[in-house]
Motif scaffolding. Structure first.
Motif, PDB file in Angstrom:
ATOM      1  N   TRP A 278      -9.077  10.270  14.186  1.00  0.00           N
ATOM      2  CA  TRP A 278      -7.647  11.105  14.348  1.00  0.00           C
ATOM      3  C   TRP A 278      -7.047  11.330  12.876  1.00  0.00           C
ATOM      4  N   GLY A 279      -6.472  12.268  12.597  1.00  0.00           N
ATOM      5  CA  GLY A 279      -5.735  12.214  11.419  1.00  0.00           C
ATOM      6  C   GLY A 279      -4.645  11.589  11.287  1.00  0.00           C
TER       7      GLY A 279
ATOM      8  N   ALA B 132      -4.338   4.021   6.204  1.00  0.00           N
ATOM      9  CA  ALA B 132      -4.195   4.676   4.796  1.00  0.00           C
ATOM     10  C   ALA B 132      -5.227   5.856   5.317  1.00  0.00           C
ATOM     11  N   PRO B 133      -4.806   7.164   4.773  1.00  0.00           N
ATOM     12  CA  PRO B 133      -3.655   7.347   3.825  1.00  0.00           C
ATOM     13  C   PRO B 133      -2.066   7.239   4.186  1.00  0.00           C
ATOM     14  N   VAL B 134      -1.680   7.067   5.110  1.00  0.00           N
ATOM     15  CA  VAL B 134      -0.621   7.091   5.711  1.00  0.00           C
ATOM     16  C   VAL B 134       0.129   5.866   4.934  1.00  0.00           C
ATOM     17  N   VAL B 135       1.222   5.703   4.456  1.00  0.00           N
ATOM     18  CA  VAL B 135       2.079   4.499   3.865  1.00  0.00           C
ATOM     19  C   VAL B 135       3.128   4.234   4.563  1.00  0.00           C
TER      20      VAL B 135
ATOM     21  N   GLN C  33      -0.364  -5.325   4.212  1.00  0.00           N
ATOM     22  CA  GLN C  33      -1.973  -5.581   4.452  1.00  0.00           C
ATOM     23  C   GLN C  33      -2.433  -6.160   3.234  1.00  0.00           C
ATOM     24  N   GLU C  34      -1.862  -5.798   1.961  1.00  0.00           N
ATOM     25  CA  GLU C  34      -2.221  -6.207   0.506  1.00  0.00           C
ATOM     26  C   GLU C  34      -1.841  -7.742   0.650  1.00  0.00           C
ATOM     27  N   ALA C  35      -0.804  -8.134   1.407  1.00  0.00           N
ATOM     28  CA  ALA C  35      -0.414  -9.295   1.233  1.00  0.00           C
ATOM     29  C   ALA C  35      -1.035 -10.481   2.306  1.00  0.00           C
TER      30      ALA C  35
END
Length: 390
Positions: A245-246, A336-339, A346-348
């Protein structure tokens, strides 16, 4: 001998403010305030709620104009500057002995440890990167309709790095991604709460107004949904969303999942209020006056507990934001690519970020600020709409 005045021409005594009678010469004019005006007057006296309302409006303003406010797009990256620390925005330059006005940031000096291969940044005092307001940068379409390339803030030379809140592992500007994430995280709460609000009012109202078998069926449905553990079910349903799904389809799928289990509490409260109100004298009078059920519900019954509906509506939005953040943080929500704020968090998830790039935890600060602001607004509206506290 006193002369009596003709009937109906007696002078109406002038009364002070707050008595409901005009004191400016107009006879018999009665002043009354609408329900919304009374609520607004009471809400304005709640200082903390007013401050929180201002913060909430700022957040939704950011969500509305993300393309203009963000210095860069979410896709732009510079592989030369991974995990670059935040730069300080200067307004006055005193390095040459003179006071020169103008926005600028200072550049980076990079050094690589030959043993650990750790990249270290220091401030390059000799390099100034000019920054200007209403800068022309990447092209975009505001709301998908209006083409433009004007950004609120940006570097004069687009090849130079400017990271006011630092960068992530791919050299993407955290400030721009945080601004874009505001739109997704704040609107998913509105859409989800609206769906849950409509379901709770409609099903709870039908159950409480008609009763009988209809009430039994709806209450068993409510009990079924309330008996299911929420978080494991959210995780399971979110994981069942097809990977193909997009971004837009996944966004609405997560919204529906969150709204599916958020209406039960409001439905039960609405049912209880309807069952008690339908026995009240003013409802019986309205029914005998020929009012149809729809008018009875929307004109007489729902307005009688507006305070609880307002509080439920505003206090449910933070729950939706937190739920989306949790699912996205675990990798089962938006991806991603949704922000969104959850996606950014998730980066933390590893100790390296906490130790060497703590600025990547700033989306968590945005979540806390938004949730607290909405909670304070909900408390203020609930108190303002309560007729017993005026």
């Amino acid at each position: 001998m006193a002369t009596s005045e003709p009937l109906g021409l007696a002078q109406t005594p002038t009364q002070g403010p707050g008595t409901g009678v005009s004191g400016r010469g107009t006879r018999g004019e009665i002043h009354s305030a609408s329900q919304s005006r009374l609520v607004w007057r009471a809400f304005r006296r709640h200082r903390l709620a007013m401050i929180a309302a201002g913060v909430t409006l700022v957040l939704y303003f950011i969500a509305l104009f993300v393309e203009f406010l963000a210095p860069f797009s979410v896709a732009k990256f510079d592989e030369r500057y991974p995990y670059a620390p935040p730069q300080r925005l200067h307004i006055i330059d005193t390095s040459g002995g003179n006071w020169d006005l103008g926005l600028y940031v200072k550049g980076y000096k990079k050094s690589l440890d030959p043993e650990t291969l750790e990249l270290t940044y220091t401030v390059d005092e000799a390099k100034k990167i000019p920054v200007r307001l209403f800068d022309r940068g990447e092209e975009y379409k505001l709301w998908g309709l209006i083409p433009s390339d004007i950004h609120l803030l940006g570097p004069v030379d687009n090849r130079e790095p400017i990271y006011l809140l630092g960068s992530d592992r791919n050299g993407r500007d955290l400030l721009s991604r945080l601004i874009y994430g505001t739109r997704v995280s704040m609107t998913i709460g509105l859409i989800g709460v609206t769906m849950a609000f409509v379901l709770g009012i409609v099903l709870g109202g039908i159950s409480g107004y008609f009763g009988g078998k209809i009430d039994t069926v709806i209450q068993r449905l409510v009990e079924f949904f309330m008996s299911i553990p929420t978080l494991p079910l959210w995780l399971g349903l979110a994981a069942a969303v097809p990977a193909g799904w997009g971004p837009l389809q996944r966004y609405f799928a997560i919204t529906v999942i969150l709204a599916t289990f958020a209406w039960t509490d409001l439905a039960r409260v609405t049912r209880g209020r309807f069952m008690s109100l339908r026995e009240e004298e003013f409802i019986s009078s309205a029914h005998l006056d020929g009012n149809r059920p729809r008018r009875l519900i929307f004109r007489h019954m729902l307005p009688s507990f507006t305070s609880h509906l307002i509080a439920s509506l505003t206090l449910s939005i933070p729950g939706m934001i937190l739920a989306e953040t949790a699912l996205s943080f675990l990798g089962l929500g938006l991806q991603a690519p949704v922000v969104s704020w959850g996606v950014l968090l998730q980066e933390a998830q590893n100790i390296r970020v906490v130790a060497t790039a703590p600025w990547l935890m700033l989306p968590g600060v945005a979540v806390v600020v938004a949730v607290l602001a909405l909670n304070f607004v909900g408390d203020g509206l609930r108190d303002a709409a309560d007729p017993y506290k005026r």
